[in-house]
Enzyme design. Structure first.
Site, mmCIF file in Angstrom:
data_model
loop_
_atom_site.group_PDB
_atom_site.id
_atom_site.type_symbol
_atom_site.label_atom_id
_atom_site.label_comp_id
_atom_site.label_asym_id
_atom_site.label_seq_id
_atom_site.Cartn_x
_atom_site.Cartn_y
_atom_site.Cartn_z
ATOM 1 N NE ARG A 24 -3.745 0.165 2.332
ATOM 2 C CZ ARG A 24 -4.496 0.730 3.245
ATOM 3 N NH1 ARG A 24 -4.464 0.117 4.293
ATOM 4 N NH2 ARG A 24 -5.311 1.793 2.831
ATOM 5 C CB CYS A 68 -2.087 3.909 9.286
ATOM 6 S SG CYS A 68 -3.565 4.415 10.391
#
Length: 277
Positions: free
Chosen positions: A178, A232
């Site tokens: 990611r 995050c």
């Protein structure tokens, strides 16, 4: 001390005034873990819903916006949190959801919050008792939320620092795929904040979900500065990294609560891809 082991908690539960024990088991994308709680939970534990109590989806600040002060205070009072009573939080195993509540309570001024190392899995693996069902409502707590006790930053502030060439160390704690933009199963834009390095949060726990030794966690970080920003996808895993750093004896970092899901809401903010470790 940010963690508590199952043996110590088991002893505290049988004291005259045990700590408030909060169950915040959660699955990204659902379904709710409340049925798991009703089936079995730690003795005296109260249910906290991460989506309803620890997020306010009416606010436009990423996928898990922090709730307003009054709403969070009311939720904590409802489950019996007091100003002067220790709090222990737990989730299924790896402390991902528990860290969110640990950070929020600490940021709101509670001075004694710990996370059960290994969570519910460690408790049952030790053969300790559980109970089921929905307990009687807890007595109303007297906790007063005073958010802002811990360092945090919003997207506009961070973008300004980057644009001015004054960016702190920025750590992206999502998985490498990611971070690099190779895969993005959740958010509509792939990549990372320019200049960020990648330290996936889950490398700080072992296969059972328990935190690794402080020396092992310490080796994962290139810095020891409170101005370090961690982010995050939506602020939850960032809190897990903050907890890991405390376990390792590092200063609490600055958290970007909105994280990547908030960063990408402004198309003027830059996005980087590649640089996979």
């Amino acid at each position: 001390m940010a963690l508590i082991e199952v043996e110590e908690l088991a002893a505290l539960i049988h004291q005259g005034r045990p700590p408030s024990v909060l169950d915040v088991r959660w699955r990204l994308g659902g379904p709710s873990c409340r049925p798991d709680y009703l089936a079995a939970h730690l003795p005296g534990a109260r249910w906290v819903d991460l989506e309803a109590d620890l997020s306010d989806h009416r606010r436009n600040r990423g996928r898990h916006p922090l709730p307003e002060r009054a709403a969070f205070e009311a939720a904590m009072r409802r489950v019996g949190v007091d100003e002067d009573r220790p709090v222990v939080v737990y989730d299924a195993d790896n402390a991902l959801a528990a860290a969110r509540l640990w950070w929020m309570l600490t940021d709101a001024g509670h001075r004694d919050v710990r996370v059960l190392n290994g969570g519910y899995a460690a408790w049952t693996a030790a053969g300790l008792p559980t109970e089921g069902g929905d307990p009687e409502p807890a007595g109303t707590g007297d906790f007063v939320a005073r958010p802002g006790q811990l360092p945090s930053v919003d997207g506009d502030q961070l973008a300004e620092l980057i644009a001015a060439g004054r960016a702190p160390v920025i750590i992206d704690v999502r998985g490498a795929e990611r971070y690099s933009g190779e895969s993005e199963p959740i958010d509509p834009v792939a990549g990372h904040i320019p200049g960020a390095v990648n330290v996936p949060s889950m490398i700080n726990v072992d296969d059972s979900g328990r935190f690794r030794r402080p020396s092992e966690i310490l080796a994962n970080f290139p810095d020891a500065d409170q101005t370090t920003v961690v982010y995050c996808g939506s602020g939850i895993t960032a809190a897990h990294t903050a907890l890991a750093r405390v376990v390792a004896g590092l200063p609490l970092p600055t958290i970007y609560p909105g994280s990547w899901s908030d960063w990408i809401t402004d198309p003027a903010r830059p996005v980087a891809t590649g640089d996979r470790p």
